[in-house]
Enzyme design. Structure first.
Site, PDB file in Angstrom:
ATOM      1  N   GLY A 170       0.825  -1.209   0.000  1.00  0.00           N
ATOM      2  CA  GLY A 170       0.000   0.000   0.000  1.00  0.00           C
ATOM      3  C   GLY A 170       0.855   1.252   0.000  1.00  0.00           C
ATOM      4  O   GLY A 170       2.009   1.235   0.440  1.00  0.00           O
ATOM      5  N   GLN A 221       3.031   9.881   1.338  1.00  0.00           N
ATOM      6  CA  GLN A 221       4.287   9.152   1.098  1.00  0.00           C
ATOM      7  C   GLN A 221       4.942   9.533  -0.226  1.00  0.00           C
ATOM      8  O   GLN A 221       6.105   9.225  -0.455  1.00  0.00           O
ATOM      9  CB  GLN A 221       4.047   7.637   1.138  1.00  0.00           C
ATOM     10  CG  GLN A 221       3.673   7.146   2.526  1.00  0.00           C
ATOM     11  CD  GLN A 221       3.493   5.648   2.527  1.00  0.00           C
ATOM     12  OE1 GLN A 221       2.458   5.150   2.110  1.00  0.00           O
ATOM     13  NE2 GLN A 221       4.507   4.931   2.989  1.00  0.00           N
ATOM     14  N   CYS A 258       6.379  -0.374   6.862  1.00  0.00           N
ATOM     15  CA  CYS A 258       5.921   0.768   6.066  1.00  0.00           C
ATOM     16  C   CYS A 258       7.008   1.146   5.079  1.00  0.00           C
ATOM     17  O   CYS A 258       8.190   1.140   5.441  1.00  0.00           O
ATOM     18  CB  CYS A 258       5.619   1.937   7.000  1.00  0.00           C
ATOM     19  SG  CYS A 258       5.093   3.431   6.154  1.00  0.00           S
ATOM     20  N   LEU A 259       6.614   1.479   3.859  1.00  0.00           N
ATOM     21  CA  LEU A 259       7.601   1.879   2.847  1.00  0.00           C
ATOM     22  C   LEU A 259       8.373   3.126   3.277  1.00  0.00           C
ATOM     23  O   LEU A 259       9.470   3.368   2.804  1.00  0.00           O
ATOM     24  CB  LEU A 259       6.909   2.136   1.500  1.00  0.00           C
ATOM     25  CG  LEU A 259       6.336   0.903   0.802  1.00  0.00           C
ATOM     26  CD1 LEU A 259       5.501   1.317  -0.402  1.00  0.00           C
ATOM     27  CD2 LEU A 259       7.446  -0.059   0.388  1.00  0.00           C
ATOM     28  N   HIS A 270      -3.768   0.822   7.916  1.00  0.00           N
ATOM     29  CA  HIS A 270      -2.437   1.431   7.834  1.00  0.00           C
ATOM     30  C   HIS A 270      -2.432   2.621   6.860  1.00  0.00           C
ATOM     31  O   HIS A 270      -1.947   3.701   7.192  1.00  0.00           O
ATOM     32  CB  HIS A 270      -1.414   0.374   7.398  1.00  0.00           C
ATOM     33  CG  HIS A 270      -0.022   0.898   7.247  1.00  0.00           C
ATOM     34  ND1 HIS A 270       1.001   0.574   8.122  1.00  0.00           N
ATOM     35  CD2 HIS A 270       0.537   1.730   6.336  1.00  0.00           C
ATOM     36  CE1 HIS A 270       2.110   1.195   7.732  1.00  0.00           C
ATOM     37  NE2 HIS A 270       1.857   1.897   6.653  1.00  0.00           N
ATOM     38  N   GLU A 271      -2.978   2.398   5.675  1.00  0.00           N
ATOM     39  CA  GLU A 271      -2.953   3.465   4.658  1.00  0.00           C
ATOM     40  C   GLU A 271      -3.860   4.626   5.043  1.00  0.00           C
ATOM     41  O   GLU A 271      -3.497   5.790   4.864  1.00  0.00           O
ATOM     42  CB  GLU A 271      -3.324   2.926   3.283  1.00  0.00           C
ATOM     43  CG  GLU A 271      -2.380   1.858   2.732  1.00  0.00           C
ATOM     44  CD  GLU A 271      -0.906   2.208   2.827  1.00  0.00           C
ATOM     45  OE1 GLU A 271      -0.545   3.395   2.686  1.00  0.00           O
ATOM     46  OE2 GLU A 271      -0.107   1.293   3.068  1.00  0.00           O
ATOM     47  N   HIS A 290      -2.239   6.937   7.421  1.00  0.00           N
ATOM     48  CA  HIS A 290      -1.304   7.879   6.789  1.00  0.00           C
ATOM     49  C   HIS A 290      -1.991   9.196   6.432  1.00  0.00           C
ATOM     50  O   HIS A 290      -1.382  10.259   6.484  1.00  0.00           O
ATOM     51  CB  HIS A 290      -0.739   7.289   5.487  1.00  0.00           C
ATOM     52  CG  HIS A 290       0.513   6.477   5.664  1.00  0.00           C
ATOM     53  ND1 HIS A 290       1.681   7.008   6.161  1.00  0.00           N
ATOM     54  CD2 HIS A 290       0.796   5.177   5.377  1.00  0.00           C
ATOM     55  CE1 HIS A 290       2.619   6.067   6.185  1.00  0.00           C
ATOM     56  NE2 HIS A 290       2.115   4.939   5.716  1.00  0.00           N
TER      57      HIS A 290
END
Ligand code: NI
Length: 158
Positions: free
Chosen positions: A46, A51, A88-89, A130-131, A134
């Site tokens: 995701g 991000q 997380c990225l 999670h997304e 953000h």
């Protein structure tokens, strides 16, 4: 389509609340296309607007069974709770244990401005939580019960 640079932890954009998307136009579609390309290039599941430095309520998720684009998403209901390993990225190489619902129902708009409802369990539910976090400037590390040590990560990969 183009790859966008993924912002990593330490950049304040990751801690700010995003504004809703108001225009479902070419600019949004280009952003969504770029986010999908960037997600697949990264190997993650995701990616959210902040991000890639875009402070709008938009994210993309693919847990392995197809891409879903979310615009102005909202969780309608959630069920259960379990401890899951999460990364997380924007925090490369770091993983922690987080409490997430087992099942969530969310609604969002698609790229044409049409509202849809989606139900997800396990990893899909986790990815949505999670997304969407953000978009409110919330990182998983702030919710982590604890972070995993390098030894535990090595063990996980066995
Ligand atoms: Ni993330």
């Amino acid at each position: 389509m183009a790859l966008r640079k993924i912002v990593t932890e330490g950049d304040d954009v990751l801690l700010k609340k995003c504004r809703p998307v108001e225009k479902f136009d070419k600019k949004l579609w280009d952003l969504l296309d770029d986010m999908a390309e960037t997600l697949y290039d990264s190997g993650g599941v995701g990616l959210a607007g902040p991000q890639v430095g875009i402070m709008r309520r938009v994210c993309v998720i693919d847990i392995g069974d197809g891409l879903v684009e979310y615009i102005n998403p909202q969780i309608i209901s959630s069920e259960g709770s379990h401890e899951v390993v999460e990364g997380c990225l924007s925090s490369p190489g770091e993983f922690g244990l987080v409490n997430r619902p087992v099942k969530v129902v969310a609604k969002a708009f698609d790229r044409d401005g049409k509202e849809f409802t989606v139900e997800g369990e396990d990893l899909f539910a986790q990815a949505m939580c999670h997304e969407f976090d953000h978009l409110d400037g919330v990182l998983f590390k702030s919710k982590a019960i604890r972070m995993l040590s390098p030894e535990e990560l090595e063990h996980d990969e066995d």
